[in-house]
Design an enzyme around this catalytic site. Structure first.
Site, PDB file in Angstrom:
ATOM      1  N   SER A 168       0.855  -1.187   0.000  1.00 33.09           N
ATOM      2  CA  SER A 168       0.000   0.000   0.000  1.00 33.09           C
ATOM      3  C   SER A 168       0.892   1.238   0.000  1.00 33.09           C
ATOM      4  O   SER A 168       1.727   1.401   0.888  1.00 33.09           O
ATOM      5  CB  SER A 168      -0.887  -0.051   1.248  1.00 33.09           C
ATOM      6  OG  SER A 168      -1.659   1.113   1.350  1.00 33.09           O
ATOM      7  N   LYS A 190      -1.045  -0.831  -4.448  1.00 32.61           N
ATOM      8  CA  LYS A 190      -2.284  -0.110  -4.088  1.00 32.61           C
ATOM      9  C   LYS A 190      -1.904   1.337  -3.816  1.00 32.61           C
ATOM     10  O   LYS A 190      -1.022   1.610  -2.991  1.00 32.61           O
ATOM     11  CB  LYS A 190      -2.900  -0.775  -2.861  1.00 32.61           C
ATOM     12  CG  LYS A 190      -3.871   0.088  -2.069  1.00 32.61           C
ATOM     13  CD  LYS A 190      -4.635  -0.735  -1.046  1.00 32.61           C
ATOM     14  CE  LYS A 190      -4.754  -0.055   0.294  1.00 32.61           C
ATOM     15  NZ  LYS A 190      -5.504  -0.854   1.270  1.00 32.61           N
ATOM     16  N   LYS A 211      -2.953   5.016  -2.423  1.00 37.09           N
ATOM     17  CA  LYS A 211      -3.911   5.780  -1.633  1.00 37.09           C
ATOM     18  C   LYS A 211      -4.292   7.015  -2.444  1.00 37.09           C
ATOM     19  O   LYS A 211      -3.402   7.650  -3.053  1.00 37.09           O
ATOM     20  CB  LYS A 211      -3.265   6.192  -0.307  1.00 37.09           C
ATOM     21  CG  LYS A 211      -3.026   5.020   0.639  1.00 37.09           C
ATOM     22  CD  LYS A 211      -4.351   4.509   1.177  1.00 37.09           C
ATOM     23  CE  LYS A 211      -4.141   3.550   2.330  1.00 37.09           C
ATOM     24  NZ  LYS A 211      -5.413   3.072   2.887  1.00 37.09           N
ATOM     25  N   ASP A 256      -7.217   3.077  -3.035  1.00 31.34           N
ATOM     26  CA  ASP A 256      -7.957   3.084  -1.767  1.00 31.34           C
ATOM     27  C   ASP A 256      -8.205   4.531  -1.349  1.00 31.34           C
ATOM     28  O   ASP A 256      -7.268   5.301  -1.157  1.00 31.34           O
ATOM     29  CB  ASP A 256      -7.134   2.346  -0.690  1.00 31.34           C
ATOM     30  CG  ASP A 256      -7.893   2.201   0.629  1.00 31.34           C
ATOM     31  OD1 ASP A 256      -9.058   2.637   0.713  1.00 31.34           O
ATOM     32  OD2 ASP A 256      -7.300   1.633   1.576  1.00 31.34           O
ATOM     33  N   GLU A 266     -11.158   0.789  -3.553  1.00 30.33           N
ATOM     34  CA  GLU A 266     -11.484   0.397  -2.178  1.00 30.33           C
ATOM     35  C   GLU A 266     -12.122   1.572  -1.424  1.00 30.33           C
ATOM     36  O   GLU A 266     -11.582   2.688  -1.437  1.00 30.33           O
ATOM     37  CB  GLU A 266     -10.170  -0.036  -1.501  1.00 30.33           C
ATOM     38  CG  GLU A 266     -10.294  -0.535  -0.093  1.00 30.33           C
ATOM     39  CD  GLU A 266      -8.927  -0.981   0.457  1.00 30.33           C
ATOM     40  OE1 GLU A 266      -7.977  -1.187  -0.346  1.00 30.33           O
ATOM     41  OE2 GLU A 266      -8.811  -1.109   1.682  1.00 30.33           O
ATOM     42  N   ASP A 273     -13.870  -1.956   2.653  1.00 23.85           N
ATOM     43  CA  ASP A 273     -12.969  -2.172   3.787  1.00 23.85           C
ATOM     44  C   ASP A 273     -13.731  -1.725   5.040  1.00 23.85           C
ATOM     45  O   ASP A 273     -14.413  -2.534   5.697  1.00 23.85           O
ATOM     46  CB  ASP A 273     -11.681  -1.361   3.544  1.00 23.85           C
ATOM     47  CG  ASP A 273     -10.717  -1.334   4.721  1.00 23.85           C
ATOM     48  OD1 ASP A 273     -11.048  -1.896   5.780  1.00 23.85           O
ATOM     49  OD2 ASP A 273      -9.621  -0.744   4.602  1.00 23.85           O
ATOM     50  N   LYS A 313     -10.078  -7.585   7.250  1.00 21.60           N
ATOM     51  CA  LYS A 313      -9.119  -7.232   8.309  1.00 21.60           C
ATOM     52  C   LYS A 313      -9.675  -7.797   9.603  1.00 21.60           C
ATOM     53  O   LYS A 313     -10.721  -7.338  10.081  1.00 21.60           O
ATOM     54  CB  LYS A 313      -9.009  -5.709   8.447  1.00 21.60           C
ATOM     55  CG  LYS A 313      -8.246  -5.005   7.362  1.00 21.60           C
ATOM     56  CD  LYS A 313      -8.225  -3.506   7.619  1.00 21.60           C
ATOM     57  CE  LYS A 313      -7.529  -2.767   6.489  1.00 21.60           C
ATOM     58  NZ  LYS A 313      -7.823  -1.324   6.531  1.00 21.60           N
ATOM     59  N   GLY A 332      -4.369  -4.649   5.781  1.00 18.24           N
ATOM     60  CA  GLY A 332      -3.300  -4.436   6.760  1.00 18.24           C
ATOM     61  C   GLY A 332      -3.559  -3.187   7.576  1.00 18.24           C
ATOM     62  O   GLY A 332      -4.241  -2.263   7.120  1.00 18.24           O
TER      63      GLY A 332
HETATM   64  O1  SMG Z   1      -0.521  -2.606   6.720  1.00 14.92           O
HETATM   65  O2  SMG Z   1       0.380  -2.249   4.789  1.00 14.92           O
HETATM   66  C1  SMG Z   1      -0.410  -1.961   5.680  1.00 14.92           C
HETATM   67  C2  SMG Z   1      -1.292  -0.752   5.478  1.00 14.92           C
HETATM   68  C3  SMG Z   1      -2.334  -1.024   4.464  1.00 14.92           C
HETATM   69  O3  SMG Z   1      -3.377   0.822   3.422  1.00 14.92           O
HETATM   70  C4  SMG Z   1      -3.358   0.081   4.376  1.00 14.92           C
HETATM   71  N1  SMG Z   1      -4.232   0.164   5.394  1.00 14.92           N
HETATM   72  O4  SMG Z   1      -7.450   1.487   4.632  1.00 14.92           O
HETATM   73  O5  SMG Z   1      -6.521  -0.308   4.024  1.00 14.92           O
HETATM   74  C5  SMG Z   1      -6.481   0.739   4.655  1.00 14.92           C
HETATM   75  C6  SMG Z   1      -5.279   1.157   5.459  1.00 14.92           C
HETATM   76  C7  SMG Z   1      -5.637   1.399   6.895  1.00 14.92           C
HETATM   77  C8  SMG Z   1      -4.516   1.849   7.751  1.00 14.92           C
HETATM   78  S1  SMG Z   1      -3.862   3.348   7.262  1.00 14.92           S
HETATM   79  C9  SMG Z   1      -2.945   3.974   8.522  1.00 14.92           C
HETATM   80 MG    MG Z   2      -8.525   0.403   3.091  1.00 14.04          MG
END
Ligand code: SMG
Ligand code: MG
Length: 415
Positions: free
Chosen positions: A181, A207, A209, A235, A260, A285, A309, A337
């Site tokens: 991510s 992925k 953001k 995402d 996402e 999510d 998750k 994650g």
């Molecule tokens: O654990 O690699 C990881 C982070 C993956 O993008 C990630 N998590 O919305 O999916 C999500 C985010 C939530 C945590 S962001 C601080």
């Molecule tokens: Mg997410």
């Protein structure tokens, strides 16, 4: 009349799916006592827990991680350390230091666990991981706090039984495909450089953001630089509204696996309406809090893919039920994650080894997050991580590293 025939067959198809969804939701709400279901197949009467250490650590990230709801530079993690009559168990709470991803946050989780959850569990002589959800049912919500306890209970119980979490959950593979991510970058050039580094590392999916204003052009730049062969998804962490549907439609030509959580958590109907206007599949999510919600979201067309998750849904047993429901409904799933340490990462890899996890997850290598992890680091091999095989979570906690990072520690005992 072909038209009537078509509508009859559509009606039959719809009612068959509805029946399946109802069945799946009922199963999820009250799983039958099936010995092959980890939720029912206990490994014994449950451990006797004599004391619980609540340990807060502050662990720096290798680089700031920016999402549409904020920037993380370190993780404020609550660890659960169970001391039982037959051994120890470790759990990790995935709540963040601030309630930005969802309403839970570390300080509140620690308080709730110490004042409401542990007293209920420790009042019983023995509780098994499978019974934990029922014992804590009278406390509404706070799924991340409950999941942390369940993880620790599973670790302790399975260590005693000599069984790995992967075997307990029904893992179908010994290693899992990993994605990464990528946070929102300050500049387009920085984003391209970061993605190039992760592709060099061997990650099998990227992925990105996104947030309003830092979306279409950024994603297009990545697609153009790295070509159609790169498996790409985005995402939004709930940063858009339904009024952005046309704008988000511009992602459709960029060949994404999924988008996402574009809209806020509670907008299932909004996601269903958006899904009808996009060709890019919607993955949820934040919205998916249980197997029942997953079944309903899929039935109403709010999503066709689910990010699982365990922390978000109350634990690994509910995560497994979501997997089962999605598999029955033909919806692919992948493991999300929460910037976990090696403790949570080990457990996520066990889950991601289940057969329905057909898309690479946010289960990245330890060095993507931390300079030094609190377990032996998870290392990427050809874009995959190995699923731990040892009893319980299958990792040993490096107590000296934990101690060096500890910001607060308390001990809770029965009575
Ligand atoms: O654990 O690699 C990881 C982070 C993956 O993008 C990630 N998590 O919305 O999916 C999500 C985010 C939530 C945590 S962001 C601080
Ligand atoms: Mg997410």
């Amino acid at each position: 009349m072909p038209c009537m025939g078509k509508s009859r067959s559509v009606t039959t198809w719809v009612s068959a799916i509805s029946a399946l969804v109802r069945l799946a939701a009922e199963m999820a709400a009250s799983p039958p006592p099936d010995p092959t279901d980890p939720g029912a197949a206990t490994t014994g009467p449950g451990p006797r827990v004599e004391a619980v250490e609540l340990i807060r650590i502050a662990i720096p990230l290798v680089a700031p991680f920016r999402t549409s709801f904020g920037v993380q530079t370190q993780r404020d993690v609550l660890l659960i350390h169970l001391l039982g009559d037959s051994g120890e168990g470790w759990g990790e709470c995935v709540a963040m230091g601030e309630p930005g991803y969802s309403s839970e946050y570390t300080e509140a989780a620690e308080q709730l666990i110490g004042q409401h959850l542990l007293p209920r569990l420790l009042a019983r002589r023995r509780v098994s991981a499978a019974e934990l959800g029922g014992v804590l049912e009278s406390i509404r919500g706070h799924r991340m706090a409950k999941a942390a306890l369940e993880m620790a209970w599973l670790d302790l119980e399975l260590r005693v039984a000599g069984m790995s979490l992967a075997d307990y959950l029904g893992a179908a593979r010994t290693e899992v495909d990993c994605g990464v991510s990528v946070g929102i970058a300050d500049t387009r050039e920085q984003l391209l450089e970061t993605v190039a580094g992760y592709l060099d590392d061997g990650y099998r999916r990227i992925k990105l953001k996104i947030e309003p204003g830092l979306d279409i052009e950024r994603v297009r730049a990545v697609r153009e630089r790295f070509g159609p062969g790169v498996v790409l998804q985005v995402d939004a962490n709930a940063a858009y509204t339904l009024a952005d549907a046309e704008h988000l439609g511009r992602l459709d030509e960029l060949g994404l696996v999924l988008i996402e959580q574009p809209l806020p958590e509670e907008q299932l109907l909004g996601h269903a309406k958006l899904a009808r206007r996009l060709t890019t599949p919607i993955c949820l999510d934040e919205s998916i809090l249980s197997a029942t919600v997953a079944a309903e979201a899929i039935e109403m067309g709010a999503c066709s893919i689910v990010n699982i998750k365990p922390g978000r849904v109350g634990g690994y047993l509910e995560a497994k039920r979501i997997h089962d429901v999605c598999l029955a409904l033909g919806a692919p799933v992948w493991c999300g994650g929460m910037l976990e340490t090696g403790i949570g990462r080990a457990a996520n890899l066990a889950l991601a080894a289940l057969p329905g996890f057909t898309l690479p997850g946010d289960t990245s290598a330890s060095d993507r997050y931390f300079h030094e992890d609190i377990t032996a680091p998870f290392v990427l091999h050809s874009g995959r991580l190995r699923v731990p095989t040892g009893p319980g979570l299958g990792v040993d906690v490096r107590r000296e590293v934990v101690d060096a990072l500890t910001t607060r520690r308390s001990l809770v005992r029965p009575g």
